[in-house]
Design an enzyme around this catalytic site. Structure first.
Site, PDB file in Angstrom:
ATOM      1  N   THR A 180       4.845  -5.336 -10.765  1.00  0.00           N
ATOM      2  CA  THR A 180       4.380  -6.677 -10.400  1.00  0.00           C
ATOM      3  C   THR A 180       3.119  -7.068 -11.178  1.00  0.00           C
ATOM      4  O   THR A 180       2.347  -6.218 -11.608  1.00  0.00           O
ATOM      5  CB  THR A 180       4.047  -6.753  -8.908  1.00  0.00           C
ATOM      6  OG1 THR A 180       3.103  -5.725  -8.598  1.00  0.00           O
ATOM      7  CG2 THR A 180       5.292  -6.561  -8.068  1.00  0.00           C
ATOM      8  N   GLY A 192       0.800  -1.228   0.000  1.00  0.00           N
ATOM      9  CA  GLY A 192       0.000   0.000   0.000  1.00  0.00           C
ATOM     10  C   GLY A 192       0.824   1.266   0.000  1.00  0.00           C
ATOM     11  O   GLY A 192       0.396   2.283   0.538  1.00  0.00           O
ATOM     12  N   CYS A 200       0.076   2.586  -9.972  1.00  0.00           N
ATOM     13  CA  CYS A 200      -0.887   2.877  -8.914  1.00  0.00           C
ATOM     14  C   CYS A 200      -2.183   3.427  -9.529  1.00  0.00           C
ATOM     15  O   CYS A 200      -2.187   3.920 -10.651  1.00  0.00           O
ATOM     16  CB  CYS A 200      -0.295   3.839  -7.892  1.00  0.00           C
ATOM     17  SG  CYS A 200       0.810   5.059  -8.581  1.00  0.00           S
TER      18      CYS A 200
END
Lengths: 297, 265
Positions: free
Chosen positions: A201, A80, A138
């Protein structure tokens, strides 16, 4: 041979972004902090550079635990973007890592196009780092929540916004989760990026079949694994054929041979991440293995 | 031997190839492995842990964090439960095996030589107590387990054992053995066990004694040396602390038990 390079004896030291690197190996964002811990452990020997954990404008405490799950062949993470915020990084962390034995690249994340530029504007007051890595994986909270990186048009805008304020080179770290990575790489270059990082990722999830619930609190997470090597090699090869800026690979590395293969696929620099969880001194180990394989002294 | 300290200090940690000196099953599914490592044992403090490579090669991709149970003549002993693939591999270690072990890591018990300790352990939580007992003056050790076959052996002057099925010691939970008399005699209280057990112990201890309480936590760890932020534990007042370098031992009032229980670890 298209794209891939024949490398009978590749040089391992290199000049990248105007800086001398002792090795093509960079330590991937999120797996080495800002380098301070590895420096204390004596594990930065042989590291080309450290890429810092992501920095956002405001402090973020991160996601609720569990944040990690080891799978049979890899690791799921959902941290996060925990970080103390750009101002704190500038004033407290960067001065403390000014004596690292290798260059530092700062990873930057944001929830809007503007935030990336704002973080860079704050951090450029420091002379400690050599460049930035812009994390477009993000969610674009300001515009609906899809990752910036899936839309080449948005990648272009982020890259352009950063290049207008950045006083040093930056790479755009692309996402493999949706969208056309080659198009996104071209867009990053057009926006002014000095490199692209291939890639962030892969989206993953593990479910407890007894409860039907995701094991990771935030449900989907980022997956990393040595088994991703062929996926990263393919993407590095595709992207490096489409852009003229250097490609930095990220993912899939567990030995020196993997690094050499990624260089042959077209990468200029190669990041190692999850391997550091088992081997904090992986940078030096990889360099030693590569020297043996290539016969370089 | 009286030790002082407890601070996490990466400068005293190292990644070593250690020889397995002995390996045996002490309880069903619970193994003891002794490593030779003067480097680690000469600087280790009670409550610190090591990161063990369960196998050569690449998989599993992370190590296994295990608290040092006690120091031995030329190294240290680990006690661990087989809970998954990593610990299954570690249970197969044989004397003479060479294993990568990194340590000592983490911030252990805040040990002060003038203090008398009460130790309260639940299940495998007691699998690091011997080092503390050997390092301080203790007034008592309370060990709770589901049954006799889960009682971790601890050598101390006074050991109170309680099992849920009554197969060893008294029947019940550790909280039943916590008395005002035991609490009053202790200057420090060490608690280690499953989250629900630690929370129950914390709730049983009256306000007046809570400042003495230190808890040793456990979390899923990535690196073990402070960078991946994977092992973070919810703390009172919001936010998180890293189990691996800011812990695993914390003052009892640091932990936000409600949010920590929600993690389901």
């Amino acid at each position: 041979m298209e794209g891939g390079r024949i490398m009978s004896s590749p040089s391992l030291t290199r000049k990248f972004w105007g800086t001398e690197f002792v090795s093509p190996v960079m330590l991937a964002s999120g797996t080495s902090g800002f380098g301070e811990e590895l420096f204390k452990l004596g594990c930065l020997t042989g590291a080309g550079a450290v890429v810092s954990k992501a920095v956002t404008m405001k402090p973020r405490s991160g996601n609720p635990p569990p944040r990690l799950l080891e799978t049979p062949f890899g690791l799921l993470n959902s941290i996060g973007l925990a970080n103390p915020g750009a101002r704190y990084v500038l004033e407290n962390i960067l001065p403390a890592v000014s004596n690292l034995p290798c260059p530092l690249v700062i990873n930057v994340a944001g929830e809007s196009v503007q935030e990336f530029a704002d973080v860079v504007s704050v951090l450029k007051e420091s002379g400690v780092h050599i460049g930035y890595e812009i994390n477009v994986s993000c969610p674009n909270v300001a515009e609906g929540g899809a990752a910036f990186g899936v839309d080449p048009e948005v990648v272009f805008r982020v890259s352009e916004a950063v290049s207008q304020v950045a006083d040093r080179p930056f790479s755009v770290k692309l996402t493999p989760n949706g969208g056309d990575m080659v198009q996104a790489a071209v867009a990053a270059q057009q926006g002014g990026a000095s490199a692209v990082t291939v890639c962030n990722t892969f989206l993953g999830m593990m479910i407890d079949w007894k409860t039907g619930k995701s094991v990771i609190k935030r449900k989907v997470a980022g997956y990393t694994s040595p088994a991703l090597l062929p996926l990263v090699v393919a993407r590095v090869w595709q992207v490096s054929n489409a852009v003229s800026v250097p490609v930095i690979s990220s993912g899939g590395v567990s030995c020196g041979q993997d690094v050499l293969q990624l260089l042959a696929a077209g990468a200029e620099m190669v990041q190692v991440g999850t391997r550091l969880m088992r081997r904090p001194c992986a940078a030096g180990e990889l360099l030693d293995e590569m020297k043996k394989l290539t016969g370089e002294q | 031997m009286i030790l002082k300290g407890g601070r996490s200090n990466l400068q005293t940690a190292g990644d070593y190839v250690c020889t397995v000196l002995s390996s045996r099953q002490v309880l069903p599914g619970v193994f003891s492995v002794e490593f030779e490592s003067p480097e680690i044992s000469s600087v280790a403090l009670p409550g610190q842990f090591v990161q063990v490579e369960p196998s050569p090669g690449v998989f599993p991709v992370t190590r296994r964090p295990v608290t040092i149970n006690r120091l031995t003549e030329s190294g240290f002993e680990l006690l661990f439960d087989v809970v998954g693939r990593g610990t299954q591999l570690m249970a197969r270690f044989l004397p003479g095996d060479m294993v990568r072990v990194m340590g000592p890591l983490g911030k252990g018990w805040d040990v002060d030589q003038d203090k008398t300790w009460l130790l309260i352990g639940g299940g495998l939580g007691a699998a690091g107590f011997q080092f503390l007992v050997d390092s301080v003056r203790s007034s008592g050790v309370i060990i709770g387990a589901s049954g006799a076959d889960r009682v971790i052996p601890v050598q101390a002057q006074t050991v109170h054992i309680v099992t849920e099925d009554g197969s060893r010691g008294s029947r019940g939970l550790v909280t039943a053995l916590i008395s005002e008399e035991l609490l009053a005699r202790a200057d420090s209280i060490a608690v280690c066990g499953p989250v629900a057990m630690m929370e129950a112990v914390w709730n049983t201890i009256p306000e007046a004694h809570r400042s003495k309480v230190q808890v040793s936590t456990e979390s899923r760890m990535g690196c073990g040396w402070g960078v991946c932020d994977g092992c973070s534990i919810p703390v009172s007042g919001g936010g998180y602390r890293k189990c691996c370098v800011e812990g695993p031992v914390f003052p009892g009032d640091t932990i936000d038990w409600k949010r920590w229980k929600e993690a389901g670890l």
